[in-house]
Design an enzyme around this catalytic site. Structure first.
Site, short mmCIF file in Angstrom:
data_model
loop_
_atom_site.label_atom_id
_atom_site.label_comp_id
_atom_site.label_asym_id
_atom_site.label_seq_id
_atom_site.Cartn_x
_atom_site.Cartn_y
_atom_site.Cartn_z
N GLN A 23 0.85 -1.20 0.00
CA GLN A 23 0.00 0.00 0.00
C GLN A 23 0.88 1.25 0.00
O GLN A 23 1.82 1.35 0.79
CB GLN A 23 -0.90 0.01 1.24
CG GLN A 23 -1.88 -1.14 1.30
CD GLN A 23 -3.06 -0.98 0.35
OE1 GLN A 23 -3.22 0.06 -0.29
NE2 GLN A 23 -3.86 -2.01 0.25
N TYR A 52 -4.89 -13.67 -2.36
CA TYR A 52 -4.24 -12.52 -3.00
C TYR A 52 -3.28 -11.90 -1.99
O TYR A 52 -3.26 -10.69 -1.79
CB TYR A 52 -5.27 -11.49 -3.49
CG TYR A 52 -6.37 -12.09 -4.34
CD1 TYR A 52 -6.23 -12.23 -5.73
CD2 TYR A 52 -7.57 -12.52 -3.76
CE1 TYR A 52 -7.25 -12.79 -6.50
CE2 TYR A 52 -8.59 -13.08 -4.52
CZ TYR A 52 -8.42 -13.21 -5.89
OH TYR A 52 -9.43 -13.76 -6.64
N GLU A 73 -1.09 -16.59 -3.70
CA GLU A 73 -0.87 -15.47 -4.61
C GLU A 73 -0.46 -16.03 -5.97
O GLU A 73 0.26 -17.03 -6.05
CB GLU A 73 0.23 -14.57 -4.04
CG GLU A 73 0.77 -13.49 -4.94
CD GLU A 73 -0.29 -12.50 -5.37
OE1 GLU A 73 -0.40 -12.28 -6.59
OE2 GLU A 73 -1.00 -11.95 -4.51
N ASP A 122 -8.17 -10.04 -0.45
CA ASP A 122 -7.85 -8.66 -0.82
C ASP A 122 -7.48 -8.64 -2.31
O ASP A 122 -6.32 -8.48 -2.67
CB ASP A 122 -6.69 -8.16 0.06
CG ASP A 122 -6.38 -6.69 -0.17
OD1 ASP A 122 -7.12 -6.02 -0.92
OD2 ASP A 122 -5.37 -6.21 0.39
N CYS A 149 -10.35 -2.35 -2.93
CA CYS A 149 -10.10 -0.96 -3.34
C CYS A 149 -11.12 -0.52 -4.39
O CYS A 149 -11.04 0.58 -4.92
CB CYS A 149 -8.68 -0.81 -3.88
SG CYS A 149 -8.33 -1.84 -5.31
#
Length: 197
Positions: A23, A52, A73, A122, A149
């Site tokens: 982030q 993720y 991932e 996420d 997001c």
């Protein structure tokens, strides 16, 4: 110069290179991860799947309150970084795997790594592929913590889970001041679990 930087939060250090996802607003990332961990409501007995996982930041941030965390991932370089960061932070109850979310959660994977009590997801802006949503519904964790997001794709995915899961809490985090963008955290609980409590 160096090919990496270090970010630190709550005593954990994360080595970030050019290919790592981290982030950009690190002080708000700390707030985001605290909310995610709070929503998960871990007691130290849970098996958590972190989907993720990227470089494993959320997985490592919740690990001290979980029995074990399994991070998945699709990007191999990110998993290498996640494993390096776990060693750097001396966290031993995390495992990371490279795989396409649509295919990784087969019966063999679940037999080898266990049935998760909590799934934290996420995903990127596109949200989760409908096959991934179906895999989660098949796995039937007690709780799902969905970090996003993009509230539009998150709403689409939540609608696909609505028959089995109820939205319990929602918290937006202002990661991008002076813009309309937020990270949104949603806690879902299995509908029959709610009735039984």
């Amino acid at each position: 110069g160096q090919d990496h930087i270090f970010e630190e939060m709550e005593g954990l250090r994360f080595k970030i290179n050019a290919k790592s996802f981290y982030q950009t607003n690190s002080s708000q990332a700390f707030e985001l991860y605290k909310i995610t961990r709070s929503f998960a409501g871990l007691t130290g007995k849970e098996l958590v799947y972190d989907l993720y996982t990227g470089t494993g930041t959320i997985a490592q941030f919740v690990a001290k309150q979980a029995k074990k965390v399994v991070g998945v991932e699709a990007v191999p370089d990110a998993i290498v970084a996640a494993e390096e960061n776990a060693q750097l932070n001396k966290i031993e109850n995390v495992e990371f795997f490279v795989g396409d979310m649509k295919h990784v959660f087969n019966n063999d994977f679940l037999k080898a790594h266990g049935q998760p009590d909590v799934i934290i997801t996420d995903p990127p802006r596109d949200g989760m592929h409908k096959d991934v949503v179906q895999q989660i519904l098949n796995i039937e964790p007690k709780k799902i913590v969905y970090v996003s997001c993009n509230s539009a794709t998150q709403a689409r995915d939540l609608a696909l889970m609505d028959a089995q899961y109820e939205v319990i809490k929602v918290q937006a985090v202002d990661m991008f001041p002076q813009t309309f963008h937020v990270e949104n955290v949603v806690l879902l609980e299995k509908r029959n679990e709610i009735l039984n409590n």
